[in-house]
Every structure is written in C-alpha cells, then in structure tokens.
Design a protein around this motif. Sequence first.
Motif, PDB file in Angstrom:
ATOM      1  N   GLY A 326      63.633  28.503  40.516  1.00 33.85           N
ATOM      2  CA  GLY A 326      64.659  28.841  39.528  1.00 33.85           C
ATOM      3  C   GLY A 326      64.334  30.190  38.916  1.00 33.85           C
ATOM      4  O   GLY A 326      64.174  31.189  39.627  1.00 33.85           O
ATOM      5  N   THR A 327      64.172  30.213  37.582  1.00 30.36           N
ATOM      6  CA  THR A 327      63.809  31.483  36.936  1.00 30.36           C
ATOM      7  C   THR A 327      62.323  31.503  36.532  1.00 30.36           C
ATOM      8  O   THR A 327      61.905  32.349  35.743  1.00 30.36           O
ATOM      9  CB  THR A 327      64.689  31.726  35.687  1.00 30.36           C
ATOM     10  N   SER A 328      61.553  30.568  37.085  1.00 29.70           N
ATOM     11  CA  SER A 328      60.099  30.573  36.829  1.00 29.70           C
ATOM     12  C   SER A 328      59.390  31.330  37.939  1.00 29.70           C
ATOM     13  O   SER A 328      59.651  31.093  39.114  1.00 29.70           O
ATOM     14  CB  SER A 328      59.535  29.148  36.829  1.00 29.70           C
ATOM     15  N   ALA A 329      58.486  32.222  37.547  1.00 23.53           N
ATOM     16  CA  ALA A 329      57.678  32.949  38.537  1.00 23.53           C
ATOM     17  C   ALA A 329      56.230  32.507  38.378  1.00 23.53           C
ATOM     18  O   ALA A 329      55.681  32.554  37.271  1.00 23.53           O
ATOM     19  CB  ALA A 329      57.820  34.445  38.328  1.00 23.53           C
ATOM     20  N   PHE A 330      55.623  32.053  39.480  1.00 24.93           N
ATOM     21  CA  PHE A 330      54.210  31.666  39.482  1.00 24.93           C
ATOM     22  C   PHE A 330      53.427  32.834  40.058  1.00 24.93           C
ATOM     23  O   PHE A 330      53.693  33.262  41.186  1.00 24.93           O
ATOM     24  CB  PHE A 330      54.015  30.386  40.301  1.00 24.93           C
ATOM     25  N   ILE A 331      52.493  33.342  39.256  1.00 24.17           N
ATOM     26  CA  ILE A 331      51.848  34.618  39.604  1.00 24.17           C
ATOM     27  C   ILE A 331      50.344  34.437  39.745  1.00 24.17           C
ATOM     28  O   ILE A 331      49.690  33.873  38.857  1.00 24.17           O
ATOM     29  CB  ILE A 331      52.154  35.676  38.511  1.00 24.17           C
ATOM     30  N   SER A 332      49.814  34.922  40.862  1.00 25.32           N
ATOM     31  CA  SER A 332      48.362  34.958  41.041  1.00 25.32           C
ATOM     32  C   SER A 332      47.860  36.229  40.348  1.00 25.32           C
ATOM     33  O   SER A 332      48.258  37.348  40.698  1.00 25.32           O
ATOM     34  CB  SER A 332      48.060  34.987  42.541  1.00 25.32           C
ATOM     35  N   ILE A 333      46.982  36.055  39.373  1.00 22.52           N
ATOM     36  CA  ILE A 333      46.589  37.180  38.510  1.00 22.52           C
ATOM     37  C   ILE A 333      45.432  37.982  39.108  1.00 22.52           C
ATOM     38  O   ILE A 333      44.414  37.431  39.510  1.00 22.52           O
ATOM     39  CB  ILE A 333      46.196  36.656  37.109  1.00 22.52           C
ATOM     40  N   LYS A 334      45.619  39.290  39.167  1.00 21.19           N
ATOM     41  CA  LYS A 334      44.564  40.196  39.672  1.00 21.19           C
ATOM     42  C   LYS A 334      43.896  40.957  38.525  1.00 21.19           C
ATOM     43  O   LYS A 334      42.767  41.390  38.645  1.00 21.19           O
ATOM     44  CB  LYS A 334      45.163  41.232  40.643  1.00 21.19           C
ATOM     45  N   ALA A 335      44.654  41.210  37.452  1.00 21.16           N
ATOM     46  CA  ALA A 335      44.091  41.911  36.288  1.00 21.16           C
ATOM     47  C   ALA A 335      44.835  41.432  35.042  1.00 21.16           C
ATOM     48  O   ALA A 335      45.943  40.916  35.134  1.00 21.16           O
ATOM     49  CB  ALA A 335      44.244  43.418  36.464  1.00 21.16           C
ATOM     50  N   LYS A 336      44.199  41.652  33.885  1.00 20.04           N
ATOM     51  CA  LYS A 336      44.726  41.073  32.640  1.00 20.04           C
ATOM     52  C   LYS A 336      46.023  41.726  32.168  1.00 20.04           C
ATOM     53  O   LYS A 336      46.201  42.926  32.315  1.00 20.04           O
ATOM     54  CB  LYS A 336      43.702  41.274  31.522  1.00 20.04           C
ATOM     55  N   PHE A 337      46.894  40.911  31.554  1.00 16.29           N
ATOM     56  CA  PHE A 337      47.949  41.441  30.680  1.00 16.29           C
ATOM     57  C   PHE A 337      48.194  40.395  29.607  1.00 16.29           C
ATOM     58  O   PHE A 337      47.768  39.233  29.744  1.00 16.29           O
ATOM     59  CB  PHE A 337      49.221  41.816  31.453  1.00 16.29           C
ATOM     60  N   ILE A 378      49.391  31.812  36.795  1.00 17.97           N
ATOM     61  CA  ILE A 378      50.137  31.581  35.548  1.00 17.97           C
ATOM     62  C   ILE A 378      51.631  31.482  35.872  1.00 17.97           C
ATOM     63  O   ILE A 378      52.073  31.810  36.972  1.00 17.97           O
ATOM     64  CB  ILE A 378      49.893  32.705  34.518  1.00 17.97           C
ATOM     65  N   ARG A 379      52.377  31.048  34.866  1.00 17.38           N
ATOM     66  CA  ARG A 379      53.831  30.974  35.019  1.00 17.38           C
ATOM     67  C   ARG A 379      54.476  31.806  33.920  1.00 17.38           C
ATOM     68  O   ARG A 379      54.006  31.814  32.774  1.00 17.38           O
ATOM     69  CB  ARG A 379      54.282  29.511  34.907  1.00 17.38           C
ATOM     70  N   ILE A 380      55.535  32.498  34.327  1.00 21.47           N
ATOM     71  CA  ILE A 380      56.302  33.272  33.343  1.00 21.47           C
ATOM     72  C   ILE A 380      57.767  32.876  33.505  1.00 21.47           C
ATOM     73  O   ILE A 380      58.233  32.688  34.632  1.00 21.47           O
ATOM     74  CB  ILE A 380      56.139  34.783  33.621  1.00 21.47           C
ATOM     75  N   GLU A 381      58.466  32.774  32.411  1.00 20.05           N
ATOM     76  CA  GLU A 381      59.901  32.501  32.484  1.00 20.05           C
ATOM     77  C   GLU A 381      60.667  33.817  32.434  1.00 20.05           C
ATOM     78  O   GLU A 381      60.391  34.672  31.594  1.00 20.05           O
ATOM     79  CB  GLU A 381      60.336  31.604  31.312  1.00 20.05           C
ATOM     80  N   LEU A 382      61.587  33.971  33.379  1.00 20.32           N
ATOM     81  CA  LEU A 382      62.355  35.223  33.457  1.00 20.32           C
ATOM     82  C   LEU A 382      63.815  34.971  33.090  1.00 20.32           C
ATOM     83  O   LEU A 382      64.265  33.819  33.043  1.00 20.32           O
ATOM     84  CB  LEU A 382      62.258  35.788  34.875  1.00 20.32           C
ATOM     85  N   ASP A 383      64.569  36.072  32.914  1.00 24.19           N
ATOM     86  CA  ASP A 383      65.992  35.904  32.588  1.00 24.19           C
ATOM     87  C   ASP A 383      66.860  35.974  33.848  1.00 24.19           C
ATOM     88  O   ASP A 383      68.061  36.133  33.780  1.00 24.19           O
ATOM     89  CB  ASP A 383      66.431  36.980  31.581  1.00 24.19           C
TER      90      ASP A 383
END
Length: 396
Positions: A326-337, A378-383
Amino acid sequence: MELLAPAGDIKKLKYAVYYGANAVYAAGNNFGLRAKNTNFSEVHLKEAVDFCHKYDCKIYITVNIFAHNSDIEQLPKYLSFLQKIGVDALIISDPGVFSLAKEFAPNVDIHISTQANVTSWRAVDFWYKLGAKRIILARELGIKEIEEIKKKVPEIELEMFVHGAMCMSYSGRCLISAFLNNRSANRGLCTQPCRWEYNLIEKSRPGEFFKIEEDERGSYFFNSKDLNLIKRIPQILQAGIDSIKIEGRMKSLYYVAAVTRAYKAAIEANKNVISPNIQEELNKVSHRYYSEAFFDKFDSSETQYYGSSAYIREYQFVGEVLKVKGTSAFISIKAKFCIGEEIEFIFPDDKNDFKITVNSIFNEENEPIQLTKPNTIIRIELDRKIPDWGIVRKKI
Ligand code: SF4
C-alpha cells in the motif's frame, strides 16, 4: 550504443538492470580482477545470466587475470561452464587465456580487457584478426584516436570507459599494492595505496612524523581524479562507439543505480546537450574530483589531484526499499536519519522521485522510533504508492 554497468554481486546486478543498463559485467570466484568480496559463485552466475536474459540485458564475465600455470590447469572447466550457462562474452587480457577460451568456449564472444592496454589501431586489428569481437580500449586514449581506430578497423566493436575511478598506472599494471600489502592489482586486489598520505619517520624517533612535501601540494602525488565523461556523450555517440562502461564493481548499489540512470538519460538525450540536472546526479554519489582525463588531449596534469584523496560526499545512501505494501515502505537502513530530516526517494524512472520530511518511523516491532540504525529494517508511511526498486538518500 550499449550502456554497460558493473555488477559486484547479484543485488547490484539487478539494480543495474532496473536502472537502465543494457549489459553488465561481473566476475566468478576465480580468474577475474576485482576478486575480493565481489564475485559470484557458480550458482549465482547461472542466476545472473538467467535474470539478465529475462530482461534482454547482456552479461559479460571477466576472466582477465594474467594466468600462471596453475591457473591454466583450472581454466578449461570454468570456461566450458561459462559457455554452458550462456554468458554473452568473456573479458580476457592474457593470450594464453584467449587461446583456451577459443578451445573450451568457442561459442562465446571474446572482449579484450582494458588490462591488455590496447592503445592503437594496429593492436585493435591484431586482436580482430585473432577473433576478438570487441576491444575495451585503454583509458589513456583520446576521442580523436578512438575515431581513427573506428575508421581503420570498423568491423570490431569498441568499448570505452566513461565513468569511475582511474589509476595512475596503465590500468592496474602497478606493484605498489602488491609490495605494501601483498595484494596485487594484477589479481584484482588493489588497496589503492597510491591514494594514501605518506610521512617520513626517523628510525630512532617512533611516533614523530615528518611531512613529505615536494611542494606545497604535499604527498598525494599518485592520486588520480575520477573519470566523468557525461558531457561528452553526444561526441561519443557521434564517433560510433559501440559500448560505454561504468567502473565500480566494489561500489554500493546506490552508486551503480544512480550513475547508470544518469548515463542512460544522457544517451536518450540523443546527441543533444546533456542537461545540468543529469550532470548534477553524478555529484550526488560519493566521488573524488572529476576529470575528463585524456578525452581531448594527453595531459596528465588534469587527471591528478594532489591536495587530498578524500571522497566528496554531498549525499548519503541511507536505505534500500525492500518492500512496498500500500503506502507503507519497508526500508533496509544503511545509514542514520531521524524525524524532521528530509530524505529523497529515487527510482528507475526519475519521474517518480520525490522528497519528504520524515514525520514518523516504526521499527520491526512496530514501535515508533526517532532515529534509524544501520542494518535494521524500518517502516515509513508515505502519502502515495511507490514503485519497486526505490533507493533512499539524504543531503549531508
Ligand atoms: S595502487 Fe593506485 S596506481 Fe596502483 S593499481 Fe592500485 S589504483 Fe592503480
């Protein structure tokens, strides 16, 4: 004109293909330069060939060591295997390996590696008459020389490097790394000691470093800039070059994706001036000072930078989008934000790129967090819904 991208592993290969490469080059576990940590097992090689062919992309395998007798004994089996799995060409520099390839992989095209240092039309003609399909020209050639080669030996395909690290030696013919680290550039193991800063120590005063300065520029006397010929793509197209190559099998998947996409856009501009936006994309990957090297003239003063060998980093690769739901993106993290920072998503089609200010982050336990940690998901919700194969970066 073919766009040829580096494939350090199977994941980088897929990014290269999705971001616009028409062909990729890779190495098996043996016999290819850039040996360390970046090679494919036989199972991965087969998977790579099948994947590339599914996407109408060619795959070339480097077998470009200078072989010793012990290598020669093992090569026939490996070459037959490469033919059997259907690779499109072998990249070779050693005449002994060349003759073995003719015998044990007769149906596979042979490309003469840049390690063979082909710098004249007579050398091109020599390899053509022996049956080579393509020459990967030495980086030391200018466009006028390349045009002349194309006119004199039009039957053979010509490939040239357009982007990536350069070497102060003729393409890896250098002993510094072998001497200092026991890792030979001619076996693909160069540790780039030409780019280190050297000091002098007097034997009885350990810990006291004396600067070595030939002049005020210090001691980075071998430090090559990186090649960047994006502005020259119209001229390269005009010259009838068959393939342009991006260096960097050891680089990140972000580097491979972003640089491939930029050169694809430059080729699609079809001999028109390359827009500043496309050029700017190449500043968003980690690089040293750029140079057009020997494109116009053989003048090494333009190809070296003596002040520092540090990378220039304007943007940082912070994550790889693993999955979209859907509008969820699951991201493999390489560096901090963190919350409040601006991050940018890029995709194979740059029309889908966008930036957001991060306002929520969820960890794998679905708990809200403030800051990401490398090597987590991590997961981020997008528009919006986003396509696959997204990469996340941030401005530093
Ligand atoms: S040490 Fe530097 S000059 Fe020598 S092969 Fe490695 S990159 Fe090239």
